[in-house]
Design an enzyme around this catalytic site. Structure first.
Site, PDB file in Angstrom:
ATOM      1  N   SER A  79      45.931  54.169  47.634  1.00  0.00           N
ATOM      2  CA  SER A  79      46.656  54.007  48.899  1.00  0.00           C
ATOM      3  C   SER A  79      45.751  53.733  50.085  1.00  0.00           C
ATOM      4  CB  SER A  79      47.488  55.264  49.172  1.00  0.00           C
ATOM      5  OG  SER A  79      48.480  55.419  48.174  1.00  0.00           O
ATOM      6  N   GLU A  88     -22.937  53.547  47.945  1.00  0.00           N
ATOM      7  CA  GLU A  88     -23.023  52.294  47.199  1.00  0.00           C
ATOM      8  C   GLU A  88     -24.183  51.385  47.607  1.00  0.00           C
ATOM      9  OE1 GLU A  88     -21.079  51.379  44.658  1.00  0.00           O
ATOM     10  OE2 GLU A  88     -19.932  53.239  44.722  1.00  0.00           O
TER      11      GLU A  88
END
Length: 815
Positions: A477, A87
């Site tokens: 239960s 770049e």
């Protein structure tokens, strides 16, 4: 001539001055609305939130922009060199704008006029920072001028390293990856320090145009651009030529990284954590805040939980028969391509999709689904296998229609059927099918409330609905221990006797006649037997005797319900709650009655490492001493609320140990340590529960259809869920010290007759050691809850054959 030259010079000076004025006015106008570049100093980009297991393993990541911020000091020189070469090779020398590079670009663009080629840019890294952070991406002269001005100002304010740090953490790499750290993970599943020359060069090639250099759609262009970057690295002296040539020979090597959950079997857990973070901190904090979340998950225990629940669901489902193929395709020609289009259960790697190629009486020939590469490309090789007749005998019974029974594979499968298969230890395959029945399982540390494992169903890929936290089910239960705990906390003892006999209640013209599972009744029985044998009639009588307001208070205190309707039917677990809530309530019983806050999250840190949440609220006094000077060792102050008397907690634990050894779970739980628990079965066998615990681990689960429907006669908590609990616990506690349930100081252990609840005579075969609180003990007279007052022994003998048996066995004379 001199006058002419003077005239021309004057004219040129005026024109230059005019141009300068125009340029100055233009630049002044452009500069007036420039954004404030000082915001770069407080750069806080959207950062990925990462969720970790209790051992630090990465579980999941959540982000809109997959970015992890790295300071410049943590970025290797090789990575910096690659981006500078690609770049801006003069980055450390120019003042923000590369004049020479700009000149070259102008010259190239002039030469390319009319050629149709895209103009060459000359933006420096500083200019890209100005554009990405402060300006739009508009291709206009004004924007370029603003970019240049800001670049000069940025260079005067910030160091080169700071500018490069901003750039490398902000740029977009494609595949929703932002920043170099996120890109390294997304493309290569590596940290930046592990990247090779070739991998670094490829990442440096991407910012120019991520879609143009996609690793799978534009592989050749990607390699060409990567190699160009490698050449620039060699040219600039960052890489020696030999290494550069070797790097250019490498394939791209992009592996891809899945989103969502990374840790095997943790999908349900991760998703629940995600929901909790959004609820607590909001959507933006999760997807942009860069939180670091340490959860309570034990990865190995999670695998055990997943396997145990899946085994139980498969066992039940196969008993119900075969439901048919997943799909049908052509078994001739290129069946691999057709089969590859189907989606298998991604989180059940043990299973593979296969197409039936041929069927005989002894076996089935199958073709396995081809593997796929990271980009979705199908691997060309086709693999085949065989299912032996014995490895699919469960499927001879059809789950639909008239339930006819086949005698061989020929009556079950046909060419073109797509089915699931799992490899056997013999090299062949066995037939599988995803179960319709579902369930949820949670395991928890009872002392801290930390959820160690959570399974929300057979497969997250099959269904994301978490049945451990989202499914509201009747506990049946398994709720009874809290009715009995309320009783034990309010004057009753484990030896209190309750009438187990038919009863009816009339309200508003309607009659309710509760029944025991399987019918029948046993007459006067101890409170212990009421839980061990899960007697509905005894539970209703006990709740009626105490008052349902008291039961509701305890249910809410334990966190089972937020607001419980105090009606008698609720004493049998007819309300709706979750597995997580039930396991949390049992954890209170296991830890001696201390309130806990169930949690999946141990700690949350923000992007700067500051802890913003910690589950542990206990205080350690003296833990931060600079040294030892004869003081007492540090002590952790337990400031949690005592929601149940420790003696009551021990009594109900002791009774539930009886459920495992003598009661409804007898023979189903086989652990090398004390274990307490309770089965639960709802009306019409729609849900089957088991919740239990050892001294240091609590686990609970239910099995049922998502749209509640009968599981079938005999599908009880003891027969279906207890074996799953047992399988999980055997693996989870293996290799750990057994431990014991601690008897609180002051309690008395007294031998009693387990049927009458009174003192046991010497040699009584029905003797059991029962724990009593100070000031309590076995009754001197036989008093039965649900019967008026005291009754004579001979009346009991006439009323109850069980009591008669108790008296003749040697317990007489103690009424």
């Amino acid at each position: 001539m001199i006058r002419l030259i003077g005239y021309l010079f004057g004219l040129a000076s005026v024109l230059a001055l005019g141009v300068a004025v125009v340029v100055a006015v233009y630049l002044n106008g452009v500069s007036k609305d420039l954004p404030d570049y000082a915001v770069l100093s407080s750069y806080a980009p959207p950062v990925t939130t990462r969720i970790h297991a209790g051992n630090g393993a990465l579980m999941a990541e959540y982000a809109r922009e997959r970015r992890l911020f790295l300071p410049i000091q943590a970025i290797p020189d090789r990575v910096k060199a690659a981006f500078l070469s690609a770049e801006d090779k003069n980055f450390y020398n120019h003042p923000g704008v590369d004049i020479y590079g700009l000149g070259r670009a102008i010259l190239v663009n002039v030469q390319n006029l009319g050629s149709g080629r895209r103009p060459v840019g000359a933006s420096t890294i500083t200019q890209q920072v100005a554009k990405n952070f402060l300006l739009s991406a508009d291709q206009t002269m004004d924007r370029k001028v603003k970019e240049a001005i800001l670049s000069f100002r940025i260079e005067q304010t910030y160091s080169k390293d700071k500018i490069l740090e901003l750039y490398l953490n902000e740029i977009f790499f494609g595949m929703n990856a932002y920043g170099i750290a996120g890109a390294a993970l997304t493309y290569f599943d590596k940290s930046v320090t592990e990247l090779t020359i070739a991998e670094t060069a490829y990442l440096a090639a991407l910012p120019k145009g991520p879609s143009n250099y996609h690793p799978f759609r534009h592989t050749e262009a990607a390699i060409e651009r990567r190699n160009w970057v490698i050449d620039r690295m060699v040219e600039n002296g960052f890489v020696v030529k030999a290494d550069g040539e070797e790097a250019k020979k490498q394939p791209l090597g992009v592996t891809g990284r899945r989103t969502g959950s990374y840790l095997f079997a943790s999908d349900y857990f991760s998703e629940e954590v995600r929901r909790q973070i959004i609820e607590k901190y909001g959507d933006k904090s999760l997807y942009e805040g860069g939180l670091s979340v340490r959860t309570s998950l034990d990865p190995q225990m999670q695998i055990f939980a997943r396997k145990a629940l899946q085994d139980g669901l498969i066992t039940y489902d196969q008993r119900r028969g075969y439901r048919g193929p997943v799909a049908k395709i052509s078994a001739s020609g290129d069946w691999g391509a057709e089969l590859a289009k189907l989606n298998a259960l991604s989180d059940v790697p043990e299973w593979k999709l296969a197409v039936v190629l041929a069927v005989s009486a002894s076996n089935v020939d199958i073709g396995l689904q081809p593997a796929k590469e990271a980009g979705g490309k199908v691997v060309a090789e086709r693999e085949t296998g065989t299912i032996a007749a014995d490895d699919m005998d469960w499927a001879y019974r059809a789950a639909a229609g008239d339930r006819k029974t086949a005698k061989s594979p020929e009556g079950v499968l046909a060419p073109g059927d797509v089915v699931y298969v799992e490899k056997t230890g013999k090299g062949g395959y066995k037939l599988r099918q995803p179960p319709k029945v579902q369930g949820g399982l949670v395991a928890m540390d009872p002392h801290t409330g930390r959820v160690l494992a959570m399974v929300g169903g057979f497969s997250y890929a099959q269904s994301e609905f978490n049945r451990a936290t989202q499914a509201m089910r009747q506990p049946g239960s398994s709720f009874k221990p809290f009715v009995y705990a309320a009783a034990l906390d309010n004057g009753y003892t484990p030896a209190s006797v309750i009438m187990d006999a038919p009863i009816e209640f009339v309200s508003g013209g309607q009659v309710w006649r509760p029944q025991n599972y399987g019918g029948g009744s046993a007459g006067p029985s101890t409170l212990r037997l009421g839980i061990e044998k899960s007697r509905n009639l005894m539970t209703v009588r006990l709740a009626n005797d105490m008052g349902m307001n008291l039961v509701a208070e305890y249910a809410e205190r334990f966190g089972i319900y937020d607001k419980m309707n105090p009606v008698l039917a609720m004493s049998l677990g007819s309300g709706e709650t979750t597995v997580l809530r039930m396991v949390s309530a049992y954890a209170v019983l296991a830890n001696g009655g201390k309130q806990i806050k169930p949690t999946l999250i141990d700690r949350i840190q923000d992007r700067y490492g500051k802890t913003i949440f910690r589950h542990e609220e206990r205080v350690c006094e003296g833990c931060n001493a600079n040294g030892w000077d004869g003081q007492e060792e540090p002590a952790i102050v337990d400031n949690r609320e005592q929601v149940l008397d420790p003696m009551t907690a021990y009594q109900i634990t002791s009774i539930m140990e009886g459920v495992v050894t003598r009661g409804t779970a007898a023979g189903k739980i086989k652990l090398d340590r004390p274990t307490a628990g309770k089965t639960g079965t709802t009306n019409d066998e729609k849900d089957a529960w088991f919740v239990g615990y050892t001294p240091d681990l609590v686990a609970g689960l239910y099995i049922g259809f998502d749209n509640p429907a009968p599981l079938g006669r005999g599908a009880t908590g003891g027969s279906m869920s207890a074996p799953i609990f047992n399988e999980f616990m055997q693996d989870a506690v293996a290799g750990t010290p057994p431990g014991k349930f601690r008897l609180p100081e002051g309690m008395s252990l007294i031998p009693i007759n387990r049927k009458t609840g009174m003192y046991a005579a010497e040699g009584d075969p029905d003797t059991i050691i029962e724990a009593f609180k100070p000031g309590t003990g076995p009754a001197d007279t036989f008093s039965v809850i649900g019967m008026e007052g005291y009754v004579a022994p001979e009346e009991i003998l006439r009323e109850s054959p069980q009591a008669n048996e108790a008296v003749t066995s040697g317990a007489g004379g103690l009424f």
